[in-house]
Write an enzyme that holds these catalytic residues in place. Structure first.
Site, PDB file in Angstrom:
ATOM      1  N   HIS A   1       0.804  -1.232   0.000  1.00 44.53           N
ATOM      2  CA  HIS A   1       0.000   0.000   0.000  1.00 44.53           C
ATOM      3  C   HIS A   1       0.834   1.278   0.000  1.00 44.53           C
ATOM      4  O   HIS A   1       0.283   2.366   0.042  1.00 44.53           O
ATOM      5  CB  HIS A   1      -0.923   0.027   1.216  1.00 44.53           C
ATOM      6  CG  HIS A   1      -0.198   0.229   2.524  1.00 44.53           C
ATOM      7  ND1 HIS A   1       0.373  -0.805   3.220  1.00 44.53           N
ATOM      8  CD2 HIS A   1       0.070   1.340   3.241  1.00 44.53           C
ATOM      9  CE1 HIS A   1       0.946  -0.340   4.308  1.00 44.53           C
ATOM     10  NE2 HIS A   1       0.790   0.969   4.348  1.00 44.53           N
TER      11      HIS A   1
HETATM   12  C1  UD1 Z   1      -1.809   5.620   6.022  1.00 46.66           C
HETATM   13  C2  UD1 Z   1      -0.477   6.090   6.559  1.00 46.66           C
HETATM   14  C3  UD1 Z   1       0.589   5.027   6.326  1.00 46.66           C
HETATM   15  C4  UD1 Z   1       0.152   3.690   6.865  1.00 46.66           C
HETATM   16  C5  UD1 Z   1      -1.209   3.317   6.333  1.00 46.66           C
HETATM   17  C6  UD1 Z   1      -1.649   2.070   7.032  1.00 46.66           C
HETATM   18  C7  UD1 Z   1      -0.142   8.537   6.410  1.00 46.66           C
HETATM   19  C8  UD1 Z   1       0.538   9.619   5.671  1.00 46.66           C
HETATM   20  N1  UD1 Z   1      -0.030   7.311   5.875  1.00 46.66           N
HETATM   21  O1  UD1 Z   1      -1.670   5.481   4.618  1.00 46.66           O
HETATM   22  O2  UD1 Z   1       1.791   5.414   6.978  1.00 46.66           O
HETATM   23  O3  UD1 Z   1       1.089   2.719   6.517  1.00 46.66           O
HETATM   24  O4  UD1 Z   1      -2.145   4.376   6.615  1.00 46.66           O
HETATM   25  O5  UD1 Z   1      -2.727   1.444   6.479  1.00 46.66           O
HETATM   26  O6  UD1 Z   1      -0.730   8.765   7.430  1.00 46.66           O
HETATM   27  N2  UD1 Z   1      -9.210   4.918   2.229  1.00 46.66           N
HETATM   28  C9  UD1 Z   1     -10.420   4.252   2.210  1.00 46.66           C
HETATM   29  N3  UD1 Z   1     -10.937   3.864   3.415  1.00 46.66           N
HETATM   30  C10 UD1 Z   1     -10.350   4.095   4.605  1.00 46.66           C
HETATM   31  C11 UD1 Z   1      -9.114   4.780   4.611  1.00 46.66           C
HETATM   32  C12 UD1 Z   1      -8.565   5.173   3.401  1.00 46.66           C
HETATM   33  O7  UD1 Z   1     -11.010   4.007   1.172  1.00 46.66           O
HETATM   34  O8  UD1 Z   1     -10.893   3.698   5.659  1.00 46.66           O
HETATM   35  C13 UD1 Z   1      -8.607   5.290   0.927  1.00 46.66           C
HETATM   36  C14 UD1 Z   1      -8.934   6.722   0.495  1.00 46.66           C
HETATM   37  O9  UD1 Z   1      -9.067   6.714  -0.870  1.00 46.66           O
HETATM   38  C15 UD1 Z   1      -7.665   7.456   0.873  1.00 46.66           C
HETATM   39  C16 UD1 Z   1      -6.581   6.413   0.678  1.00 46.66           C
HETATM   40  O10 UD1 Z   1      -7.189   5.184   1.049  1.00 46.66           O
HETATM   41  O11 UD1 Z   1      -7.465   8.598   0.094  1.00 46.66           O
HETATM   42  C17 UD1 Z   1      -5.348   6.655   1.515  1.00 46.66           C
HETATM   43  O12 UD1 Z   1      -5.673   6.797   2.908  1.00 46.66           O
HETATM   44  P1  UD1 Z   1      -4.714   7.657   3.881  1.00 46.66           P
HETATM   45  O13 UD1 Z   1      -5.160   7.511   5.274  1.00 46.66           O
HETATM   46  O14 UD1 Z   1      -4.581   9.039   3.352  1.00 46.66           O
HETATM   47  O15 UD1 Z   1      -3.320   6.993   3.678  1.00 46.66           O
HETATM   48  P2  UD1 Z   1      -2.914   5.474   3.651  1.00 46.66           P
HETATM   49  O16 UD1 Z   1      -2.379   5.144   2.314  1.00 46.66           O
HETATM   50  O17 UD1 Z   1      -4.029   4.650   4.204  1.00 46.66           O
HETATM   51  N1  UDP Z   2      -3.485  -5.838   9.136  1.00 44.48           N
HETATM   52  C1  UDP Z   2      -4.723  -6.474   9.227  1.00 44.48           C
HETATM   53  N2  UDP Z   2      -5.395  -6.790   8.090  1.00 44.48           N
HETATM   54  C2  UDP Z   2      -4.889  -6.547   6.855  1.00 44.48           C
HETATM   55  C3  UDP Z   2      -3.618  -5.912   6.766  1.00 44.48           C
HETATM   56  C4  UDP Z   2      -2.956  -5.557   7.915  1.00 44.48           C
HETATM   57  O1  UDP Z   2      -5.186  -6.756  10.329  1.00 44.48           O
HETATM   58  O2  UDP Z   2      -5.556  -6.867   5.859  1.00 44.48           O
HETATM   59  C5  UDP Z   2      -2.819  -5.443  10.383  1.00 44.48           C
HETATM   60  C6  UDP Z   2      -1.443  -6.032  10.601  1.00 44.48           C
HETATM   61  O3  UDP Z   2      -1.386  -6.454  11.935  1.00 44.48           O
HETATM   62  C7  UDP Z   2      -0.510  -4.864  10.377  1.00 44.48           C
HETATM   63  C8  UDP Z   2      -1.349  -3.688  10.793  1.00 44.48           C
HETATM   64  O4  UDP Z   2      -2.660  -4.031  10.369  1.00 44.48           O
HETATM   65  O5  UDP Z   2       0.652  -4.936  11.132  1.00 44.48           O
HETATM   66  C9  UDP Z   2      -0.943  -2.346  10.205  1.00 44.48           C
HETATM   67  O6  UDP Z   2      -0.792  -2.540   8.866  1.00 44.48           O
HETATM   68  P1  UDP Z   2      -0.565  -1.507   7.712  1.00 44.48           P
HETATM   69  O7  UDP Z   2       0.203  -2.297   6.738  1.00 44.48           O
HETATM   70  O8  UDP Z   2      -1.854  -0.930   7.294  1.00 44.48           O
HETATM   71  O9  UDP Z   2       0.278  -0.290   8.303  1.00 44.48           O
HETATM   72  P2  UDP Z   2       1.849  -0.008   8.456  1.00 44.48           P
HETATM   73  O10 UDP Z   2       2.336  -0.884   9.553  1.00 44.48           O
HETATM   74  O11 UDP Z   2       2.500  -0.281   7.147  1.00 44.48           O
HETATM   75  O12 UDP Z   2       1.916   1.427   8.776  1.00 44.48           O
END
Ligand code: UD1
Ligand code: UDP
Length: 378
Positions: A212
């Site tokens: 991601h």
């Molecule tokens: C965020 C964190 C990243 C982390 C990741 C974990 C920042 C800058 N990044 O990235 O460090 O590894 O979370 O998962 O804070 N969206 C949905 N549903 C949701 C949430 C997000 O559809 O519940 C979609 C939206 O289109 C959104 C995109 O995902 O624009 C990105 O979400 P965002 O929280 O901005 O960043 P992540 O890529 O999730």
């Molecule tokens: N995780 C989960 N379901 C998923 C993917 C991830 O429960 O489908 C959990 C897993 O324990 C992971 C945590 O969510 O360590 C955070 O994951 P993510 O990769 O979103 O964030 P990051 O650690 O890269 O910031």
């Protein structure tokens, strides 16, 4: 859950918002509760889908957030600013004695900025990690949060050196271990590999893939390269891919699902996800948390990134960095190996939450009485 001020001021305000925050906060909140310290839990709403948020509250025994700011998605500035505005209102209405923030997401840095400007101390759980890659938003968030924090709670020894080199006083740094691993160890009995296999119709060896990071999924060309190598891996063994919403459109447009041995599924709840990881032959990921979880579970982890802020998962664990050009050969090598060199990193022992609670309690006592703090680390 509305964006109203907490009913009464509490000494500790936890700010969470994105998926990786929840397994880190759960053991800290539980350990502080045993010390009878009143706490308020804020969810910023950065993540909001049930599968990215509420499922973790149900499974990890987290209390329902007292406040949900409901900020939702947006550009970095839009999202961070919305969180700041919401938190400032809250913290001004009922100033806590300490704000606790987790990891490196936008909710983390937003909370630290607001608290610092209101002269409210900040505790940063998972401080000091460095990828030394400022193109990653997380690296920006971590560096700023650490500069703004009063308590720097670190998961590995290398983080201490990073913080000291950035001018942070040693007495603010506490090596407490890894609360993410507390959560993992606390739920070991609930990971049911056989059920996860059955539920995902997995008949043989399989790989779990999670990707991601913006650097991997935000542009069409890298999404296409990823899909190409994932298909090559699927030529060898089954692949389960719980797809983070960020990359969904691009990876699907690049044909991710168009291989009979790739199962693309929605993001999974914690128990189901870790059950699959535990039963897998290898994990291909760019997740931070997953690098740590695989290290403790002894599952080979191939991290599709040029760097990691978690080098202890390479030196002590099962992690290795790979590229799109090397990942398929790395999967072959992992499948050919019988055993894997692995030690569990220091203090990843299930008691980080208790140590963090002790540091926080000590800090609060010291501020209230003016007496010098007691050493609390193990
Ligand atoms: C965020 C964190 C990243 C982390 C990741 C974990 C920042 C800058 N990044 O990235 O460090 O590894 O979370 O998962 O804070 N969206 C949905 N549903 C949701 C949430 C997000 O559809 O519940 C979609 C939206 O289109 C959104 C995109 O995902 O624009 C990105 O979400 P965002 O929280 O901005 O960043 P992540 O890529 O999730
Ligand atoms: N995780 C989960 N379901 C998923 C993917 C991830 O429960 O489908 C959990 C897993 O324990 C992971 C945590 O969510 O360590 C955070 O994951 P993510 O990769 O979103 O964030 P990051 O650690 O890269 O910031």
């Amino acid at each position: 859950m509305g964006a109203a001020a907490p009913v009464k001021p509490t000494p500790i305000l936890h700010v969470t918002g994105a998926r990786p925050n929840f397994p880190k906060a759960a053991p800290v909140i539980a350990a502080l509760a045993t010390l009878d310290l009143a706490q308020t839990l804020v969810h910023t709403g950065q993540h909001y889908d049930d599968r990215m948020s509420e499922v973790f509250f149900r499974e990890l025994g987290l209390p329902t957030p007292d406040i949900n700011l409901g900020v939702g998605s947006g550009s970095h500035a839009v999202q961070t600013a919305a969180i700041m505005v919401g938190l400032e209102e809250l913290m001004m209405a009922a100033p806590p004695e300490l704000v606790v923030v987790y990891g490196d997401v936008n909710s983390t840095v937003a909370a630290a900025l607001v608290a610092a400007k209101l002269h409210i101390p900040v505790a940063h759980v998972e401080a000091g990690l460095r990828s030394f890659d400022m193109t990653m938003p997380e690296e920006v968030n971590r560096r700023l949060t650490d500069q703004l924090s009063d308590l720097l709670l670190v998961t590995s020894r290398d983080a201490i050196g990073h913080l000291e080199r950035e001018g942070i006083q040693s007495d603010r740094i506490h090596f407490v271990g890894n609360p993410m691993i507390d959560t993992l160890l606390a739920h070991l009995d609930s990971f049911d590999v056989d059920k996860a296999r059955r539920d995902h119709q997995l008949t043989d060896q399989f790989v779990v893939a999670t990707l991601h990071r913006p650097g991997n999924v935000d542009d069409e060309a890298s999404a296409q390269s990823l899909v190409r190598v994932l298909h090559e891996i699927a030529d060898r063994l089954e692949v389960v891919f719980p797809l983070h919403p960020r990359g969904r459109a691009r990876l699907e447009a690049a044909g991710l699902s168009q291989h009979s041995r790739i199962r693309v599924v929605d993001p999974l709840g914690y128990t189901e996800f870790i059950s699959l990881v535990r039963g897998s032959a290898a994990v291909v990921t760019d997740s931070g948390g997953v690098q740590e979880e695989t290290t403790v579970l002894g599952v080979p982890c191939l991290t599709l990134r040029p760097n990691t802020e978690r080098p202890v998962t390479i030196t002590d664990g099962t992690n290795q960095l790979v590229t799109v050009d090397s990942v398929v050969a790395a999967v072959d090598a992992v499948l050919a190996r019988q055993d894997h060199d692995q030690r569990v990193p220091e203090l990843w022992d299930g008691s980080a939450g208790v140590r963090i609670a002790a540091v926080i309690n000590n800090f609060l006592q010291q501020r209230r009485t003016g007496l010098p703090s007691m050493p609390v680390e193990g």
